[in-house]
Design an enzyme around this catalytic site. Structure first.
Site, PDB file in Angstrom:
ATOM      1  N   ASP A  34       0.897  -1.246   0.040  1.00 23.10           N
ATOM      2  CA  ASP A  34       0.065  -0.154  -0.020  1.00 23.10           C
ATOM      3  C   ASP A  34       0.966   1.143  -0.055  1.00 23.10           C
ATOM      4  OD1 ASP A  34      -3.331   0.323   1.152  1.00 23.10           O
ATOM      5  OD2 ASP A  34      -2.124   1.975   0.806  1.00 23.10           O
ATOM      6  N   LYS A  87     -11.493   5.858  -4.728  1.00 27.06           N
ATOM      7  CA  LYS A  87     -12.831   5.505  -4.605  1.00 27.06           C
ATOM      8  C   LYS A  87     -13.959   6.327  -4.599  1.00 27.06           C
ATOM      9  CE  LYS A  87     -13.049   4.593   0.189  1.00 27.06           C
ATOM     10  NZ  LYS A  87     -13.585   3.826   1.387  1.00 27.06           N
ATOM     11  N   ASN A 102      -4.569   6.770 -11.662  1.00 27.81           N
ATOM     12  CA  ASN A 102      -4.135   5.756 -10.555  1.00 27.81           C
ATOM     13  C   ASN A 102      -4.798   4.638 -10.515  1.00 27.81           C
ATOM     14  OD1 ASN A 102      -2.867   5.212  -7.894  1.00 27.81           O
ATOM     15  ND2 ASN A 102      -4.952   5.461  -7.217  1.00 27.81           N
ATOM     16  N   SER A 127     -17.467  -3.279  -8.616  1.00 26.72           N
ATOM     17  CA  SER A 127     -18.625  -2.368  -8.127  1.00 26.72           C
ATOM     18  C   SER A 127     -19.842  -2.553  -8.725  1.00 26.72           C
ATOM     19  CB  SER A 127     -17.975  -0.893  -7.952  1.00 26.72           C
ATOM     20  OG  SER A 127     -19.144  -0.084  -7.648  1.00 26.72           O
ATOM     21  N   TYR A 152     -15.044   7.198 -12.051  1.00 23.80           N
ATOM     22  CA  TYR A 152     -14.509   6.351 -10.967  1.00 23.80           C
ATOM     23  C   TYR A 152     -15.173   5.254 -11.496  1.00 23.80           C
ATOM     24  CZ  TYR A 152     -15.302   3.066  -7.445  1.00 23.80           C
ATOM     25  OH  TYR A 152     -15.059   1.908  -6.404  1.00 23.80           O
ATOM     26  N   LYS A 156     -13.787   1.338 -13.262  1.00 24.93           N
ATOM     27  CA  LYS A 156     -14.392  -0.148 -12.934  1.00 24.93           C
ATOM     28  C   LYS A 156     -14.615  -0.969 -14.105  1.00 24.93           C
ATOM     29  CE  LYS A 156     -13.499   0.220  -8.588  1.00 24.93           C
ATOM     30  NZ  LYS A 156     -12.099  -0.195  -8.108  1.00 24.93           N
ATOM     31  N   PHE A 181     -21.507  -4.639  -3.634  1.00 23.65           N
ATOM     32  CA  PHE A 181     -22.535  -3.707  -3.613  1.00 23.65           C
ATOM     33  C   PHE A 181     -22.204  -2.504  -2.263  1.00 23.65           C
ATOM     34  CE2 PHE A 181     -26.134  -4.786  -6.507  1.00 23.65           C
ATOM     35  CZ  PHE A 181     -25.231  -5.700  -7.093  1.00 23.65           C
ATOM     36  N   LEU A 203     -23.146   6.820   3.355  1.00 26.52           N
ATOM     37  CA  LEU A 203     -24.378   6.732   4.629  1.00 26.52           C
ATOM     38  C   LEU A 203     -23.724   6.328   5.838  1.00 26.52           C
ATOM     39  CD1 LEU A 203     -27.316   7.422   5.236  1.00 26.52           C
ATOM     40  CD2 LEU A 203     -27.514   5.062   4.400  1.00 26.52           C
ATOM     41  N   VAL A 220     -31.043  12.959   4.958  1.00 35.04           N
ATOM     42  CA  VAL A 220     -31.569  11.858   4.152  1.00 35.04           C
ATOM     43  C   VAL A 220     -31.866  12.206   2.995  1.00 35.04           C
ATOM     44  CG1 VAL A 220     -33.349   9.974   4.091  1.00 35.04           C
ATOM     45  CG2 VAL A 220     -32.400  10.422   6.104  1.00 35.04           C
TER      46      VAL A 220
HETATM   47  P1  NAD Z   1      -9.547   2.437   0.630  1.00 37.80           P
HETATM   48  O1  NAD Z   1      -9.319   3.949   0.010  1.00 37.80           O
HETATM   49  O2  NAD Z   1      -9.761   2.353   2.311  1.00 37.80           O
HETATM   50  O3  NAD Z   1      -8.684   1.366   0.117  1.00 37.80           O
HETATM   51  C1  NAD Z   1      -7.651   1.502  -0.978  1.00 37.80           C
HETATM   52  C2  NAD Z   1      -6.413   1.355  -0.609  1.00 37.80           C
HETATM   53  O4  NAD Z   1      -5.408   1.344  -1.621  1.00 37.80           O
HETATM   54  C3  NAD Z   1      -5.902   2.479   0.424  1.00 37.80           C
HETATM   55  O5  NAD Z   1      -5.280   1.801   1.476  1.00 37.80           O
HETATM   56  C4  NAD Z   1      -4.995   3.431  -0.326  1.00 37.80           C
HETATM   57  O6  NAD Z   1      -3.871   3.872   0.251  1.00 37.80           O
HETATM   58  C5  NAD Z   1      -4.471   2.311  -1.607  1.00 37.80           C
HETATM   59  N1  NAD Z   1      -3.988   2.731  -2.690  1.00 37.80           N
HETATM   60  C6  NAD Z   1      -4.690   3.641  -3.732  1.00 37.80           C
HETATM   61  N2  NAD Z   1      -4.113   3.832  -4.507  1.00 37.80           N
HETATM   62  C7  NAD Z   1      -2.902   2.880  -4.687  1.00 37.80           C
HETATM   63  C8  NAD Z   1      -1.635   2.861  -5.407  1.00 37.80           C
HETATM   64  N3  NAD Z   1      -1.624   3.499  -6.442  1.00 37.80           N
HETATM   65  N4  NAD Z   1      -0.742   2.146  -4.827  1.00 37.80           N
HETATM   66  C9  NAD Z   1      -0.711   1.391  -3.665  1.00 37.80           C
HETATM   67  N5  NAD Z   1      -1.833   1.714  -2.838  1.00 37.80           N
HETATM   68  C10 NAD Z   1      -2.836   2.449  -3.284  1.00 37.80           C
HETATM   69  O7  NAD Z   1     -10.898   1.933  -0.154  1.00 37.80           O
HETATM   70  P2  NAD Z   1     -11.856   0.205   0.203  1.00 37.80           P
HETATM   71  O8  NAD Z   1     -13.064   1.146   0.429  1.00 37.80           O
HETATM   72  O9  NAD Z   1     -11.170  -0.605   0.853  1.00 37.80           O
HETATM   73  O10 NAD Z   1     -12.027   0.042  -1.454  1.00 37.80           O
HETATM   74  C11 NAD Z   1     -11.078  -1.198  -1.849  1.00 37.80           C
HETATM   75  C12 NAD Z   1     -11.406  -1.177  -3.271  1.00 37.80           C
HETATM   76  O11 NAD Z   1     -12.679  -1.578  -3.458  1.00 37.80           O
HETATM   77  C13 NAD Z   1     -11.247   0.076  -4.191  1.00 37.80           C
HETATM   78  O12 NAD Z   1     -10.685  -0.442  -5.592  1.00 37.80           O
HETATM   79  C14 NAD Z   1     -12.667   0.319  -4.450  1.00 37.80           C
HETATM   80  O13 NAD Z   1     -12.649   1.095  -5.703  1.00 37.80           O
HETATM   81  C15 NAD Z   1     -13.439  -0.847  -4.373  1.00 37.80           C
HETATM   82  N6  NAD Z   1     -14.645  -0.627  -3.898  1.00 37.80           N
HETATM   83  C16 NAD Z   1     -15.277   0.100  -2.824  1.00 37.80           C
HETATM   84  C17 NAD Z   1     -16.229   0.241  -2.271  1.00 37.80           C
HETATM   85  C18 NAD Z   1     -16.936   1.072  -1.127  1.00 37.80           C
HETATM   86  O14 NAD Z   1     -17.983   1.466  -1.131  1.00 37.80           O
HETATM   87  N7  NAD Z   1     -15.839   0.914  -0.184  1.00 37.80           N
HETATM   88  C19 NAD Z   1     -17.495  -0.449  -3.298  1.00 37.80           C
HETATM   89  C20 NAD Z   1     -17.044  -0.906  -4.360  1.00 37.80           C
HETATM   90  C21 NAD Z   1     -15.710  -1.012  -4.899  1.00 37.80           C
HETATM   91  C1  WQD Z   2     -26.079   5.014   0.276  1.00 38.81           C
HETATM   92  C2  WQD Z   2     -27.596   5.760   0.190  1.00 38.81           C
HETATM   93  C3  WQD Z   2     -27.566   8.043  -0.452  1.00 38.81           C
HETATM   94  C4  WQD Z   2     -25.264   9.861   2.466  1.00 38.81           C
HETATM   95  C5  WQD Z   2     -21.444   4.379  -3.367  1.00 38.81           C
HETATM   96  C6  WQD Z   2     -20.757   4.495  -4.865  1.00 38.81           C
HETATM   97  C7  WQD Z   2     -20.762   3.118  -5.358  1.00 38.81           C
HETATM   98  C8  WQD Z   2     -19.927   2.142  -4.370  1.00 38.81           C
HETATM   99  C9  WQD Z   2     -20.493   2.315  -2.859  1.00 38.81           C
HETATM  100  C10 WQD Z   2     -17.791   2.105  -4.821  1.00 38.81           C
HETATM  101  C11 WQD Z   2     -27.995   6.778  -1.010  1.00 38.81           C
HETATM  102  C12 WQD Z   2     -28.063   8.001   0.885  1.00 38.81           C
HETATM  103  C13 WQD Z   2     -25.977   9.000   1.785  1.00 38.81           C
HETATM  104  C14 WQD Z   2     -25.859  10.865   3.356  1.00 38.81           C
HETATM  105  C15 WQD Z   2     -28.042   9.785   2.668  1.00 38.81           C
HETATM  106  N1  WQD Z   2     -18.755   2.459  -4.207  1.00 38.81           N
HETATM  107  N2  WQD Z   2     -27.216   8.824   1.859  1.00 38.81           N
HETATM  108  N3  WQD Z   2     -27.320  10.704   3.180  1.00 38.81           N
HETATM  109  O1  WQD Z   2     -23.837   6.100  -3.341  1.00 38.81           O
HETATM  110  O2  WQD Z   2     -25.219   3.815  -2.957  1.00 38.81           O
HETATM  111  O3  WQD Z   2     -22.680   3.922  -3.550  1.00 38.81           O
HETATM  112  O4  WQD Z   2     -20.946   3.770  -2.515  1.00 38.81           O
HETATM  113  O5  WQD Z   2     -17.758   1.506  -5.815  1.00 38.81           O
HETATM  114  O6  WQD Z   2     -20.113   3.212  -6.608  1.00 38.81           O
HETATM  115  O7  WQD Z   2     -21.675   5.190  -5.729  1.00 38.81           O
HETATM  116  O8  WQD Z   2     -23.709   4.770  -1.459  1.00 38.81           O
HETATM  117  O9  WQD Z   2     -23.130   5.305   1.181  1.00 38.81           O
HETATM  118  O10 WQD Z   2     -22.862   7.212  -0.435  1.00 38.81           O
HETATM  119  O11 WQD Z   2     -25.277   6.165  -0.382  1.00 38.81           O
HETATM  120  O12 WQD Z   2     -29.137   9.855   2.327  1.00 38.81           O
HETATM  121  O13 WQD Z   2     -25.230  11.414   3.986  1.00 38.81           O
HETATM  122  O14 WQD Z   2     -27.502   6.684   1.336  1.00 38.81           O
HETATM  123  O15 WQD Z   2     -28.531   8.971  -1.145  1.00 38.81           O
HETATM  124  O16 WQD Z   2     -29.425   6.385  -1.278  1.00 38.81           O
HETATM  125  P1  WQD Z   2     -23.982   4.722  -2.888  1.00 38.81           P
HETATM  126  P2  WQD Z   2     -23.570   5.918  -0.270  1.00 38.81           P
END
Ligand code: NAD
Ligand code: WQD
Length: 341
Positions: A34, A87, A102, A127, A152, A156, A181, A203, A220
């Site tokens: 990382d 992300k 990135n 995602s 973003y 993906k 999800f 959220l 909300v």
């Molecule tokens: P996060 O930001 O907590 O974790 C990502 C990690 O990657 C971080 O620790 C960051 O420092 C590291 N990183 C970023 N770019 C880097 C690089 N070039 N080299 C080395 N390290 C690097 O995010 P997360 O929520 O744990 O998400 C992890 C993965 O899952 C991401 O690819 C994100 O897009 C995907 N994802 C997240 C969600 C979500 O809602 N959290 C949903 C769907 C998909």
């Molecule tokens: C969830 C619900 C908001 C904040 C995102 C990315 C998606 C994936 C997951 C990476 C929605 C509502 C939120 C607040 C609210 N990430 N909300 N008040 O938008 O479903 O998904 O994260 O891949 O790609 O788009 O997640 O947690 O932002 O929102 O009412 O202060 O909560 O409108 O309906 P989302 P979220």
């Protein structure tokens, strides 16, 4: 028998740290890579404490090919789990080049280095954003992807295609994309969890920060959607359950059980929950009142999405296990741990 060794790229982050714990507990050797661009070294320490294992950590940027070569030469990996990406959906609209650079460069560098060092297996963090607002719910893996609405989301879709095409050209390579999800919650020990920077956009971190008194009031976003209570519906997946999905995906490839060089699976609970239902569940399980108000819809939000998870269940033998109550209790326990409450 020698344990399989997994590189967890982005392993100091939210999902990567939880996945590292589950991998170690399932008997894998793990190396965390990382660059700490969105993480803190304390997450690595938390993972070491939970597992009682001195997991190696390499502070390296996955876009840096020479540094990645050094890491791949130092260890013998059987698989890579690639979390390393930016992300934030909204931020990606304002900083598209940073996101494309990135997220795509890190993936391509990882794949090139894997091929150069003969590492055959990759799990990729995709995602549900690739589905946009689907016409039919729940979404299955055959639901068509829709044009991305943010840079973003586009990274993906492009990343999935890059893995698919690379695996086609290199039959020794196997890839599994997991379409998450909405990941929420924290480890039951409250030693690791999500560390949002600045004002949370998601959220659950906004809810826990409001409960902790850091934010005054949760907005909300919308109560006039075409859903049972008018608020938007999502499929909230517990982060520990999600972490376990990575363990079974690695096992499928390491044990040569994949049915194709490139596969992809929905990782959710199969159940849609509205924003208001989630808020009320949080209040009930944690025995507190949350300050919230109804606000206008958030631009770019979809109305509703939840997963059909039958393919993951059939092929990976995986399904979500933790209840929403356990998950929301763990999110609050983590926030309290962070704030010393
Ligand atoms: P996060 O930001 O907590 O974790 C990502 C990690 O990657 C971080 O620790 C960051 O420092 C590291 N990183 C970023 N770019 C880097 C690089 N070039 N080299 C080395 N390290 C690097 O995010 P997360 O929520 O744990 O998400 C992890 C993965 O899952 C991401 O690819 C994100 O897009 C995907 N994802 C997240 C969600 C979500 O809602 N959290 C949903 C769907 C998909
Ligand atoms: C969830 C619900 C908001 C904040 C995102 C990315 C998606 C994936 C997951 C990476 C929605 C509502 C939120 C607040 C609210 N990430 N909300 N008040 O938008 O479903 O998904 O994260 O891949 O790609 O788009 O997640 O947690 O932002 O929102 O009412 O202060 O909560 O409108 O309906 P989302 P979220």
């Amino acid at each position: 028998m020698k344990k399989a060794c997994v590189m967890v790229a982005g392993g100091a982050g939210y999902i990567g740290s939880h996945t590292t714990v589950e991998l170690v507990e399932a008997g894998y050797d793990v190396v965390i890579v990382d660059n700490l661009s969105n993480a803190d070294i304390s997450a690595v320490e938390g993972v070491r404490k939970i597992t009682g294992t001195e997991i190696p950590f390499e502070q390296v940027d996955c876009c840096d090919r020479a540094a990645m070569d050094r890491v791949f030469s130092k260890y013998r990996f059987d698989a890579v789990i690639h979390f390393a990406a930016f992300k934030a959906v909204g931020e990606s609209v304002n900083k598209p080049l940073e996101y494309y650079r990135n997220n795509l460069d890190s993936l391509m560098t990882v794949l090139e280095t894997m091929l150069a060092h003969g590492v055959p297996n990759i799990v990729f963090s995709s995602s549900c954003t690739v589905y946009g607002q689907p016409d039919k719910l729940p979404v299955t893996e055959s639901t068509p992807r829709q044009a991305a609405t943010s840079p973003y989301g586009n990274t993906k879709q492009m990343s999935e295609d890059i893995i698919r095409d690379t695996a086609k050209a290199h039959p020794e390579l196997h890839g599994i994309a997991l379409r998450y999800f909405n990941p929420i919650g924290a480890h039951p020990t409250a030693l690791i969890g999500e560390l949002p920077k600045g004002v949370p956009q998601n959220l659950v971190p906004f809810i826990t920060q409001t409960a902790a008194g850091i934010r005054e009031c949760l907005s909300v976003f919308g109560d006039d959607y075409d859903t049972p209570d008018g608020s938007a519906v999502r499929d909230y997946i517990d982060v520990v359950d999600l972490a376990k999905a990575h363990v079974v995906a690695v096992a499928r490839m390491v044990e040569h059980k994949s049915k194709a060089n490139y596969e992809f699976f929905n990782i959710g609970t199969g159940r849609g929950l509205s924003v208001l239902e989630l808020v009320h569940a949080f209040e009930k399980v944690n025995k507190l009142k949350l300050n919230y108000k109804i606000a206008p819809r958030r631009a770019g939000d979809i109305v509703a999405i939840w997963a059909d998870t039958s393919l993951a269940e059939k092929e990976l033998g995986w399904k979500a296990e933790r209840s929403i109550e356990e998950t929301l209790a763990s999110a609050w326990a983590w926030e309290k741990h962070l704030r010393g409450i």
